[in-house]
Structure formats: structure tokens, C-alpha cells
Design an enzyme around this catalytic site. Structure first.
Site: not given
Length: 302
Positions: A94, A108, A110-111, A147, A177, A260-261
């Protein structure tokens, strides 16, 4: 469903981390990534790589992790209650990139790969990931190109794939929000296993490999754009949305903290500098208002 091969996935992820770091260093032209390896008492570990105070990137973090645990955390079973109590293995890459220049978008990607196991039952596995773009001063050509590249990545896997994962990205990276999207989206997928291991893994690889193809041209196009204090202050203000989303809504952040990372690696996504301003409203007709008026609601870009 074909049998998953975690070792092959891990080898790909480690190579992907190397290649993305090399590509970002080349784009920056000055700073280098520092590597920080860590282990986790409950099982597993990873390597965080962080570039700071570069010519182009104020901070870029590219994290690899491979963790195991005795029981799935709440964040991972909220939408899959049947997995509660299973042991798990999770691995992924990530990254978050915060550029210096407000005309370059934050991004950003991530895989990831998950296996949940229980004695006497078949393993449940799936892939997830994606990438998204968060401009401060958007250019329509950049967003359309981003895109189009996303669509091209998805095309070999079926015509329905891009619109499905584009919509999922718009819905996921949304701040209720604030009633606005975090940026202009991209791709987001999760729970991918229906096509079998080989095909699912191929798609995850295509997304990981395609990230720099999508992002690098935008960086090259905008990195020399002149900016002043006004643009910098707006960039810092809008970075606040990134912090709000990651700490309140992001499943990956919650998963990392609940398992707990390594906190430094999990919070690597935070911008190095950020500001909030009470009741900020952009001036009508300004470049800042253009972001609010035209880019923070889902749109069809291709």
C-alpha cells in the site's frame, strides 16, 4: 475454485514494491527511499519505505506487509460475519504519495491478498485493492486520462469491470460528514475470488502494475507549475480531508490498528503537514471553488 498460492503472490508484491519505489525515485530525481523492516510479535512483518523532502514529493510511503493471526479482526469480518474466529494471513503493498506542488494530486494505491482458515473447512481467500487520485487544483485532462488508464487496465477482464470498480471507488472514498468524495476516484475492488485464483491474481497484478502508468504522466505534466502561498495553504487545508477519511472510515487503517500492526507503517499515509480552518468556504468562481463545484461528486470521466 483454483488453489491459492500465497508464495507466488508474496513474490509479486515484493517485486512491485521495488519497481514502484524505483519509478517514484526517478520521478523525484533527488530523494531516495529509506527502508525500515519490522516484525510483528503475533506473526509476520514487513518493510516500510519512505521518501521525504524530495524535489517533487514531500513524502511518499510504499509499504509491504505480510501478517498472520489467530482470529480475524472486527474490521475484516464486519461485512463477512461467517469469517469470524478464523485464523488469517494477509499480505499487500500500500502506498500514499503527498507531492510538494499543489498542482500535482495526492494519490493512494493498494493491492492485497487474504486467506482465512478454519480446521476442517476449505480456506476462504480473496484479493482486493485499487488506486485513487486526490487533486487540489484539478485539470480535467488529467482526470480523464487517469480514468482512461483505469478503464484500459480493466478492459481485458470484461467490459463490466471498469464501471463496477469505478462506482465502488466513488462510494468507498466518500466522507459522509462532508458530503463529498475524497477525490476523483479510480478503482476499488474487494472480495475478488469468483473467477478462480489465476484470473483473480492476474487482475490484482494488472492494477498494481498499472498504477505508475496512470500517475507518472500527471506528475511529469504538473511538477514545474509555479505556485504560491495561497495554493500551498489550500493544499494543506484539503489534506485534512485525507486525515479525516483515513482515521474515521478506512478499513485498511482500522484493520492494521485492530490487528496490532505497526503504527508507524499504518500512519505512513498521513500527510507530513496539514491544517484545518473553521467554516472555510472557497470564493465563488475561484480555482478553489472549481474543485468543490466540479470534482467532489461522482462523474463519468470516460
Amino acid at each position: 475454485m483454483s488453489v491459492p498460492d500465497a508464495a507466488v503472490v508474496k513474490a509479486f508484491l515484493l517485486d512491485l514494491q521495488n519497481r514502484i519505489c524505483a519509478g517514484l525515485q526517478a520521478l523525484d530525481g533527488q530523494a531516495r527511499f529509506a527502508a525500515d523492516s519490522w516484525t510483528r510479535a503475533e506473526g509476520g512483518g514487513g518493510t516500510s519505505r519512505v521518501l521525504t523532502q524530495g524535489a517533487v514529493f514531500e513524502q511518499a510511503g510504499v509499504n509491504f506487509s505480510h501478517v498472520t493471526g489467530a482470529a480475524m479482526p472486527a474490521s475484516a469480518t464486519a461485512h463477512r460475519p461467517e469469517l469470524a474466529g478464523r485464523s488469517f494471513e494477509a499480505m499487500g503493498v500500500s502506498l500514499v504519495i503527498h507531492p510538494n506542488n499543489p498542482y500535482i494530486p495526492t494519490t493512494h494505491a493498494n493491492v492485497r491478498f487474504f486467506i482465512a482458515q478454519k480446521e476442517g473447512a476449505d480456506p476462504v481467500w480473496w484479493f482486493g485493492g485499487g488506486f485513487d487520485l486526490t487533486p487540489y487544483y484539478p485539470f480535467e485532462e488529467d482526470v480523464r486520462e487517469w480514468h482512461q488508464t483505469s478503464k484500459d487496465i480493466c478492459a481485458p477482464f470484461g467490459d463490466e469491470v471498469y464501471p463496477k470498480y469505478k462506482k465502488w471507488c466513488d462510494e468507498y472514498f466518500f466522507l459522509p460528514h462532508r458530503n463529498e468524495t475524497r477525490g476523483v476516484g479510480g478503482l476499488f475492488f474487494d472480495d475478488l475470488n469468483q473467477a478462480g485464483f489465476e484470473q483473480s491474481f492476474s487482475f490484482m497484478q494488472a492494477v498494481g502494475n498499472g498504477f505508475l502508468t496512470a500517475y507518472a504522466p500527471i506528475v511529469e505534466r504538473r511538477k514545474d507549475t509555479e505556485f504560491g502561498e495561497r495554493e500551498r495553504q489550500f493544499q494543506l487545508y484539503r489534506r485534512g480531508r485525507y486525515v479525516e477519511f483515513n482515521l474515521v472510515y478506512d478499513r485498511g487503517t482500522l484493520f492494521g490498528l485492530q490487528t496490532g500492526g505497526r503504527t508507524e507503517s499504518i500512519l505512513m499515509s498521513m500527510p507530513p503537514l496539514v491544517r484545518w480552518q473553521y467554516a472555510y468556504t472557497p470564493e465563488a468562481g475561484s480555482p478553489e471553488a472549481d474543485l468543490y463545484d466540479n470534482y467532489l461528486k461522482p462523474r463519468d470521466w470516460v
